[in-house]
Scaffold this motif. Sequence first.
Motif, PDB file in Angstrom:
ATOM      1  N   SER A 144      25.573 -31.495 -12.771  1.00  0.00           N
ATOM      2  CA  SER A 144      26.712 -30.690 -13.239  1.00  0.00           C
ATOM      3  C   SER A 144      27.152 -31.042 -14.659  1.00  0.00           C
ATOM      4  CB  SER A 144      27.894 -30.849 -12.293  1.00  0.00           C
ATOM      5  OG  SER A 144      28.348 -32.184 -12.307  1.00  0.00           O
ATOM      6  N   GLN A 145      26.678 -32.141 -15.190  1.00  0.00           N
ATOM      7  CA  GLN A 145      27.096 -32.555 -16.532  1.00  0.00           C
ATOM      8  C   GLN A 145      26.538 -31.653 -17.629  1.00  0.00           C
ATOM      9  OE1 GLN A 145      29.475 -34.847 -16.543  1.00  0.00           O
ATOM     10  NE2 GLN A 145      29.125 -34.829 -14.346  1.00  0.00           N
ATOM     11  N   GLN A 146      25.550 -30.847 -17.291  1.00  0.00           N
ATOM     12  CA  GLN A 146      24.922 -29.997 -18.302  1.00  0.00           C
ATOM     13  C   GLN A 146      25.885 -28.976 -18.887  1.00  0.00           C
ATOM     14  OE1 GLN A 146      21.991 -27.081 -16.876  1.00  0.00           O
ATOM     15  NE2 GLN A 146      22.534 -27.776 -14.819  1.00  0.00           N
ATOM     16  N   ILE A 147      26.941 -28.615 -18.170  1.00  0.00           N
ATOM     17  CA  ILE A 147      27.853 -27.610 -18.706  1.00  0.00           C
ATOM     18  C   ILE A 147      28.698 -28.154 -19.855  1.00  0.00           C
ATOM     19  CG2 ILE A 147      27.953 -26.278 -16.578  1.00  0.00           C
ATOM     20  CD1 ILE A 147      30.658 -27.519 -15.994  1.00  0.00           C
ATOM     21  N   TYR A 148      28.759 -29.459 -20.001  1.00  0.00           N
ATOM     22  CA  TYR A 148      29.553 -30.062 -21.073  1.00  0.00           C
ATOM     23  C   TYR A 148      28.715 -30.467 -22.280  1.00  0.00           C
ATOM     24  CZ  TYR A 148      32.868 -30.387 -17.256  1.00  0.00           C
ATOM     25  OH  TYR A 148      33.692 -30.097 -16.206  1.00  0.00           O
ATOM     26  N   MET A 149      27.405 -30.227 -22.232  1.00  0.00           N
ATOM     27  CA  MET A 149      26.511 -30.660 -23.307  1.00  0.00           C
ATOM     28  C   MET A 149      25.841 -29.462 -23.956  1.00  0.00           C
ATOM     29  SD  MET A 149      24.414 -33.566 -21.378  1.00  0.00           S
ATOM     30  CE  MET A 149      25.306 -35.075 -21.447  1.00  0.00           C
ATOM     31  N   THR A 150      25.256 -29.715 -25.097  1.00  0.00           N
ATOM     32  CA  THR A 150      24.493 -28.656 -25.742  1.00  0.00           C
ATOM     33  C   THR A 150      23.179 -28.467 -24.991  1.00  0.00           C
ATOM     34  OG1 THR A 150      23.384 -30.177 -27.259  1.00  0.00           O
ATOM     35  CG2 THR A 150      25.475 -29.213 -28.008  1.00  0.00           C
ATOM     36  N   ASP A 151      22.607 -27.298 -25.125  1.00  0.00           N
ATOM     37  CA  ASP A 151      21.326 -27.023 -24.465  1.00  0.00           C
ATOM     38  C   ASP A 151      20.239 -27.958 -24.967  1.00  0.00           C
ATOM     39  OD1 ASP A 151      22.315 -25.010 -22.865  1.00  0.00           O
ATOM     40  OD2 ASP A 151      21.812 -23.416 -24.278  1.00  0.00           O
ATOM     41  N   GLU A 152      20.267 -28.237 -26.258  1.00  0.00           N
ATOM     42  CA  GLU A 152      19.245 -29.118 -26.838  1.00  0.00           C
ATOM     43  C   GLU A 152      19.319 -30.516 -26.222  1.00  0.00           C
ATOM     44  OE1 GLU A 152      17.664 -30.556 -31.227  1.00  0.00           O
ATOM     45  OE2 GLU A 152      19.685 -29.735 -31.029  1.00  0.00           O
ATOM     46  N   CYS A 153      20.516 -31.040 -26.083  1.00  0.00           N
ATOM     47  CA  CYS A 153      20.681 -32.373 -25.502  1.00  0.00           C
ATOM     48  C   CYS A 153      20.234 -32.381 -24.043  1.00  0.00           C
ATOM     49  CB  CYS A 153      22.137 -32.813 -25.621  1.00  0.00           C
ATOM     50  SG  CYS A 153      22.432 -34.484 -25.054  1.00  0.00           S
ATOM     51  N   TRP A 154      20.618 -31.368 -23.293  1.00  0.00           N
ATOM     52  CA  TRP A 154      20.235 -31.290 -21.885  1.00  0.00           C
ATOM     53  C   TRP A 154      18.719 -31.201 -21.746  1.00  0.00           C
ATOM     54  CZ3 TRP A 154      22.103 -32.812 -17.611  1.00  0.00           C
ATOM     55  CH2 TRP A 154      21.555 -32.377 -16.398  1.00  0.00           C
ATOM     56  N   ASN A 155      18.079 -30.412 -22.603  1.00  0.00           N
ATOM     57  CA  ASN A 155      16.616 -30.285 -22.546  1.00  0.00           C
ATOM     58  C   ASN A 155      15.927 -31.605 -22.881  1.00  0.00           C
ATOM     59  OD1 ASN A 155      16.710 -27.617 -21.749  1.00  0.00           O
ATOM     60  ND2 ASN A 155      16.664 -26.857 -23.852  1.00  0.00           N
ATOM     61  N   ILE A 156      16.485 -32.363 -23.793  1.00  0.00           N
ATOM     62  CA  ILE A 156      15.905 -33.664 -24.132  1.00  0.00           C
ATOM     63  C   ILE A 156      16.055 -34.633 -22.967  1.00  0.00           C
ATOM     64  CG2 ILE A 156      16.287 -35.692 -25.609  1.00  0.00           C
ATOM     65  CD1 ILE A 156      16.593 -33.723 -27.944  1.00  0.00           C
ATOM     66  N   ILE A 157      17.185 -34.584 -22.279  1.00  0.00           N
ATOM     67  CA  ILE A 157      17.385 -35.448 -21.110  1.00  0.00           C
ATOM     68  C   ILE A 157      16.402 -35.075 -20.004  1.00  0.00           C
ATOM     69  CG2 ILE A 157      19.009 -35.993 -19.252  1.00  0.00           C
ATOM     70  CD1 ILE A 157      21.225 -35.835 -21.419  1.00  0.00           C
ATOM     71  N   LYS A 158      16.216 -33.774 -19.781  1.00  0.00           N
ATOM     72  CA  LYS A 158      15.243 -33.342 -18.760  1.00  0.00           C
ATOM     73  C   LYS A 158      13.834 -33.754 -19.161  1.00  0.00           C
ATOM     74  CE  LYS A 158      15.846 -28.959 -18.440  1.00  0.00           C
ATOM     75  NZ  LYS A 158      15.958 -27.538 -18.083  1.00  0.00           N
ATOM     76  N   ALA A 159      13.513 -33.667 -20.444  1.00  0.00           N
ATOM     77  CA  ALA A 159      12.179 -34.075 -20.909  1.00  0.00           C
ATOM     78  C   ALA A 159      11.981 -35.575 -20.709  1.00  0.00           C
ATOM     79  CB  ALA A 159      11.995 -33.697 -22.372  1.00  0.00           C
ATOM     80  N   ALA A 160      13.022 -36.366 -20.925  1.00  0.00           N
ATOM     81  CA  ALA A 160      12.925 -37.813 -20.716  1.00  0.00           C
ATOM     82  C   ALA A 160      12.688 -38.124 -19.242  1.00  0.00           C
ATOM     83  CB  ALA A 160      14.196 -38.508 -21.203  1.00  0.00           C
ATOM     84  N   LYS A 161      13.373 -37.403 -18.378  1.00  0.00           N
ATOM     85  CA  LYS A 161      13.181 -37.596 -16.934  1.00  0.00           C
ATOM     86  C   LYS A 161      11.745 -37.253 -16.550  1.00  0.00           C
ATOM     87  CE  LYS A 161      13.838 -34.441 -13.968  1.00  0.00           C
ATOM     88  NZ  LYS A 161      13.581 -33.679 -12.829  1.00  0.00           N
ATOM     89  N   SER A 162      11.251 -36.119 -17.036  1.00  0.00           N
ATOM     90  CA  SER A 162       9.881 -35.700 -16.714  1.00  0.00           C
ATOM     91  C   SER A 162       8.850 -36.663 -17.281  1.00  0.00           C
ATOM     92  CB  SER A 162       9.624 -34.293 -17.259  1.00  0.00           C
ATOM     93  OG  SER A 162      10.486 -33.372 -16.653  1.00  0.00           O
TER      94      SER A 162
END
Length: 172
Positions: free
Chosen positions: A104-122
């Motif tokens: 749910s934290q993705q709604i408070y972040m920029t799309d770019e930041c969220w995508n980088i976090i998802k890429a780090a997880k992957s």
Amino acid sequence: MTSDQIFQLFAYLLPSIVTGAIAFYFFRMHTNNEEGRRRYLLHKDSQKDTLPVRLQAYERMALFLERISIPSLVVRVAPNSNDKAAYENLLIKSIETEFDHNLSQQIYMTDECWNIIKAAKSATIQMIRKAAMSNTDTADKLREDILNDTMEKTSPSATALSFVKREIGDLW
């Protein structure tokens, strides 16, 4: 009407037209300025309420990235048995559970930041899977291989964390 009368009429009208145009220009400039000031005040008030929530979201994602960093993850998640595949699944499940908990934290972040976090997880999951493909027999050996493979590389979570820190710096 003679040309003299037309010229006189024009001479009387010209100052009032110029005065009206200047008044219109200043009135429009004043209303635009007031609208901008109202927008600024609304933004400032909303920022006062949303900034702490956004900072908390970035804080939680920084904690997530720290928890999924390979050294932290391998130390925190010990193998339940000697089965290498079970340990690989346990590590991946731990990452996925952490991620789902913070979704749910993705709604408070920029799309770019969220995508980088998802890429780090992957990328972290990919590193675990790559290490599991080696010729190791036991979960402890897999644990050791995962740590050895990541010692010389910059971890994806560290890269994402530096991006998160940079983005938080931009909030100020």
